[in-house]
Design an enzyme around this catalytic site. Structure first.
Site, short mmCIF file in Angstrom:
data_model
loop_
_atom_site.label_atom_id
_atom_site.label_comp_id
_atom_site.label_asym_id
_atom_site.label_seq_id
_atom_site.Cartn_x
_atom_site.Cartn_y
_atom_site.Cartn_z
N ASP A 90 0.63 -1.35 0.24
CA ASP A 90 0.40 0.44 0.06
C ASP A 90 1.08 1.38 -0.23
OD1 ASP A 90 -1.82 1.85 0.20
OD2 ASP A 90 -2.72 1.04 2.63
N ALA A 91 1.08 1.76 -1.41
CA ALA A 91 2.22 2.37 -1.13
C ALA A 91 1.20 4.08 -2.05
CB ALA A 91 3.45 2.51 -1.92
N LYS A 92 0.17 4.34 -2.61
CA LYS A 92 -0.06 4.60 -3.46
C LYS A 92 0.50 6.28 -3.98
CE LYS A 92 -3.91 4.86 0.26
NZ LYS A 92 -3.41 3.85 1.26
N ARG A 93 1.07 5.75 -4.68
CA ARG A 93 2.54 6.05 -5.35
C ARG A 93 2.09 6.76 -7.29
NH1 ARG A 93 5.37 7.01 -1.57
NH2 ARG A 93 6.97 5.40 -0.90
N THR A 117 -0.87 -0.65 -4.60
CA THR A 117 -1.23 0.14 -4.77
C THR A 117 -1.16 1.72 -5.04
OG1 THR A 117 -1.57 1.59 -3.08
CG2 THR A 117 -2.40 -0.41 -3.01
#
Length: 261
Positions: A90-93, A117
């Site tokens: 879960d990094a949401k880069r 993510t």
């Protein structure tokens, strides 16, 4: 991972093998023992829950908050993960293409995670560097579980579509182009009831169960065929009761399975 197996196929196989759609969130918070107590916490969490986990989801923010030692811990955790369980980082880069290439290389090649993510709001070219990886997956933020999802994601456009439907269109474009990486979506359980009909049959990562108060009924009622997984983090790691991690994971896995029965 078997050569040639797509991420969606591997995840579906794991769900079928375990009978579980539980994604175990890994959000370490140093307590009284300090940072050096975290590795033992991580080992126990993984060892006790992996048999009931369809996937693991470490959130990179909690590791970054511990500085360089935290990044080392994430690397150590990845090398110790059970090979049977897909790992969703879960990094949401979100960044321009060249920078995203290095993120993709770091996560998929160096750390060996199975999926990541991504925040898609810089557009299709910002997710393209992640789309050429055989056997890997990405989850685009579509409708998140926080109230602020109404600020942008759920806004209606002039043509009647909502912004999150534009996100779904990026995934459909990738599929139509035959990209190697599978594309799924993050859809918060607290938001699911009125958006699921507009989300393609692609893997969903569903936060919002447990501490955030999401209800499984609307998700189960949608009768989706894709290998969706439902994340529980604090409800397993920090429930504040006398049960073990294994018992908590079993309880959540059972609740999810009952909703789908």
């Amino acid at each position: 991972m078997l050569r040639g197996m797509r991420y969606t196929e591997r995840l579906q196989g794991r769900i079928e093998a375990t009978g579980s759609r539980l994604c175990v969130g890994i959000d370490p918070r140093p307590g009284d023992g300090g940072i050096e107590a975290v590795p033992d916490f991580l080992r126990r969490l993984v060892d006790e829950t992996w048999e009931k986990a369809a996937a693991f989801k470490p959130n990179i923010a909690y590791f970054e908050a511990m500085g360089l030692r935290g990044i080392e811990m994430l690397g150590e955790l990845m090398t110790a993960m059970p090979k049977e369980v897909p790992v969703i980082l879960d990094a949401k880069r979100s960044d321009i293409g060249e920078t995203q290439q290095y993120y993709a290389q770091g996560y998929f090649d160096h750390w060996g995670v199975d999926a990541v993510t991504l925040n898609p709001f810089l557009g299709y070219d910002s997710i393209e560097p992640f789309l050429g990886w055989e056997g890997k997956g990405v989850y685009l933020l579509a409708v998140t579980s926080n109230p602020g999802s109404a600020d942008f994601q759920r806004q209606e456009l002039a043509d009647g579509r909502s912004v999150f439907e534009l996100v779904a269109a990026l995934g459909e474009r990738s599929r139509s182009e035959g990209r190697a990486t599978d594309v799924g979506y993050v859809v918060g359980l607290t938001q699911a009831a009125d958006v699921l009909a507009k989300i393609p049959e692609a893997p969903l990562l569903v936060p919002g169960l447990g501490a955030q108060g999401g209800d499984l009924a609307s998700l189960a009622a949608a009768k989706r065929m894709a290998p969706d997984v439902i994340n529980v983090s604090r409800g397993i790691s920090y429930a504040g009761d006398a049960r073990s991690f294994a018992q908590r994971a079993q309880d959540w896995a059972d609740k999810i399975a009952e909703a789908y029965a």
